[in-house]
Design a protein around this motif. Structure first.
Motif, PDB file in Angstrom:
ATOM      1  N   THR A   6       0.836  -1.201   0.000  1.00  0.00           N
ATOM      2  CA  THR A   6       0.000   0.000   0.000  1.00  0.00           C
ATOM      3  C   THR A   6       0.871   1.252   0.000  1.00  0.00           C
ATOM      4  O   THR A   6       0.609   2.199  -0.749  1.00  0.00           O
ATOM      5  CB  THR A   6      -0.953   0.020   1.212  1.00  0.00           C
ATOM      6  N   SER A   7       1.918   1.259   0.805  1.00  0.00           N
ATOM      7  CA  SER A   7       2.818   2.409   0.881  1.00  0.00           C
ATOM      8  C   SER A   7       3.504   2.653  -0.462  1.00  0.00           C
ATOM      9  O   SER A   7       3.628   3.801  -0.911  1.00  0.00           O
ATOM     10  CB  SER A   7       3.874   2.192   1.966  1.00  0.00           C
ATOM     11  N   ALA A  52       9.130  10.534   8.751  1.00  0.00           N
ATOM     12  CA  ALA A  52       7.681  10.718   8.597  1.00  0.00           C
ATOM     13  C   ALA A  52       6.908   9.494   9.077  1.00  0.00           C
ATOM     14  O   ALA A  52       5.887   9.626   9.764  1.00  0.00           O
ATOM     15  CB  ALA A  52       7.345  11.025   7.135  1.00  0.00           C
ATOM     16  N   ALA A  53       7.376   8.294   8.722  1.00  0.00           N
ATOM     17  CA  ALA A  53       6.695   7.070   9.163  1.00  0.00           C
ATOM     18  C   ALA A  53       6.764   6.937  10.680  1.00  0.00           C
ATOM     19  O   ALA A  53       5.791   6.515  11.314  1.00  0.00           O
ATOM     20  CB  ALA A  53       7.315   5.849   8.486  1.00  0.00           C
ATOM     21  N   THR A 122       3.183   9.548   3.832  1.00  0.00           N
ATOM     22  CA  THR A 122       3.987   8.643   4.648  1.00  0.00           C
ATOM     23  C   THR A 122       3.612   8.758   6.120  1.00  0.00           C
ATOM     24  O   THR A 122       3.550   7.746   6.832  1.00  0.00           O
ATOM     25  CB  THR A 122       5.492   8.920   4.431  1.00  0.00           C
ATOM     26  N   ILE A 123       3.341   9.959   6.580  1.00  0.00           N
ATOM     27  CA  ILE A 123       2.880  10.135   7.965  1.00  0.00           C
ATOM     28  C   ILE A 123       1.551   9.400   8.165  1.00  0.00           C
ATOM     29  O   ILE A 123       1.377   8.674   9.146  1.00  0.00           O
ATOM     30  CB  ILE A 123       2.756  11.632   8.321  1.00  0.00           C
ATOM     31  N   ALA A 124       0.630   9.569   7.217  1.00  0.00           N
ATOM     32  CA  ALA A 124      -0.673   8.896   7.317  1.00  0.00           C
ATOM     33  C   ALA A 124      -0.513   7.382   7.268  1.00  0.00           C
ATOM     34  O   ALA A 124      -1.165   6.651   8.024  1.00  0.00           O
ATOM     35  CB  ALA A 124      -1.596   9.366   6.198  1.00  0.00           C
ATOM     36  N   LEU A 125       0.372   6.895   6.396  1.00  0.00           N
ATOM     37  CA  LEU A 125       0.606   5.452   6.301  1.00  0.00           C
ATOM     38  C   LEU A 125       1.266   4.917   7.562  1.00  0.00           C
ATOM     39  O   LEU A 125       0.951   3.822   8.025  1.00  0.00           O
ATOM     40  CB  LEU A 125       1.455   5.139   5.066  1.00  0.00           C
ATOM     41  N   SER A 131       4.089  -0.422  11.323  1.00  0.00           N
ATOM     42  CA  SER A 131       5.426  -0.846  10.927  1.00  0.00           C
ATOM     43  C   SER A 131       6.160   0.306  10.243  1.00  0.00           C
ATOM     44  O   SER A 131       5.953   0.560   9.063  1.00  0.00           O
ATOM     45  CB  SER A 131       5.367  -2.051   9.997  1.00  0.00           C
ATOM     46  N   VAL A 132       7.008   0.961  11.002  1.00  0.00           N
ATOM     47  CA  VAL A 132       7.808   2.060  10.440  1.00  0.00           C
ATOM     48  C   VAL A 132       8.689   1.523   9.319  1.00  0.00           C
ATOM     49  O   VAL A 132       8.816   2.157   8.263  1.00  0.00           O
ATOM     50  CB  VAL A 132       8.659   2.738  11.544  1.00  0.00           C
TER      51      VAL A 132
END
Length: 188
Positions: A6-7, A52-53, A122-125, A131-132
């Motif tokens: 998804t990312s 961000a993650a 990326t923050i939202a994901l 899982s960073v």
């Protein structure tokens, strides 16, 4: 695996026609050192998206709840609309420095990516998935999928495939992801 795939898909789609993609084209035409530019993009993206993650993952526990998952879905829908707005490079961003292709790309990509739609994605994901590492790996791969062809094909790619069309397709796909997240939240 869902976090990674998804990312990758979300960021690859969001990056199409983005200012960092335009920056990759500019750097490729100025430096003519594709591998240095690609490695600069890779390391800058990895550092930026890991941060961000991590931020997204850190706030997810605080913001856990169904309303937050709706907000994540809505953020993808907003990103779909944002994708339709063409990005332009400022004159300062278009001028490479005297520090070489790798360092110029590394610094330029890291800075230009701050607050960009792919960083926000990326923050939202990071908030959605726990899982960073998988989110960072996926978003970094997504950036590379979008930007490596831009480095190698540059202007020829833009001449053959209208960016407006590509942005429209990307926006439709991001809208679909947002709708899917909202639907999945409503059904749980």
């Amino acid at each position: 695996m869902e976090a990674f795939l998804t990312s990758t898909a979300v960021v690859a789609l969001a990056e199409i026609g983005d200012k960092t993609m335009l920056l990759a084209i500019v750097l490729a035409t100025r430096f003519h050192k594709p591998l240095s530019i690609i490695f600069g993009i890779l390391f800058a993206t990895f550092a930026n998206h890991a941060f961000a993650a991590f931020v997204g993952n850190s706030v997810a526990g605080v913001l856990d709840g169904q309303w937050f998952r709706y907000a994540v879905g809505a953020s993808f829908i907003i990103m779909a609309a944002w994708t339709l707005v063409p990005d332009k490079l400022d004159d300062d961003e278009a001028k490479p420095s005297r520090y070489g292709a790798f360092l110029t790309t590394l610094v330029a990509f890291f800075i230009v990516e701050m607050g960009d739609k792919t960083q926000i994605a990326t923050i939202a994901l990071g908030a959605q998935f726990n899982s960073v590492l998988l989110v960072t790996a996926g978003t970094t791969l997504g950036m590379m999928i979008a930007n490596v062809p831009a480095v190698y094909l540059g202007d020829r790619l833009v001449e053959r495939v209208p960016l407006k069309f590509v942005r429209t397709v990307a926006a439709i796909l991001l809208l679909g992801i947002g709708a899917w997240v909202i639907y999945e939240t409503a059904m749980s």
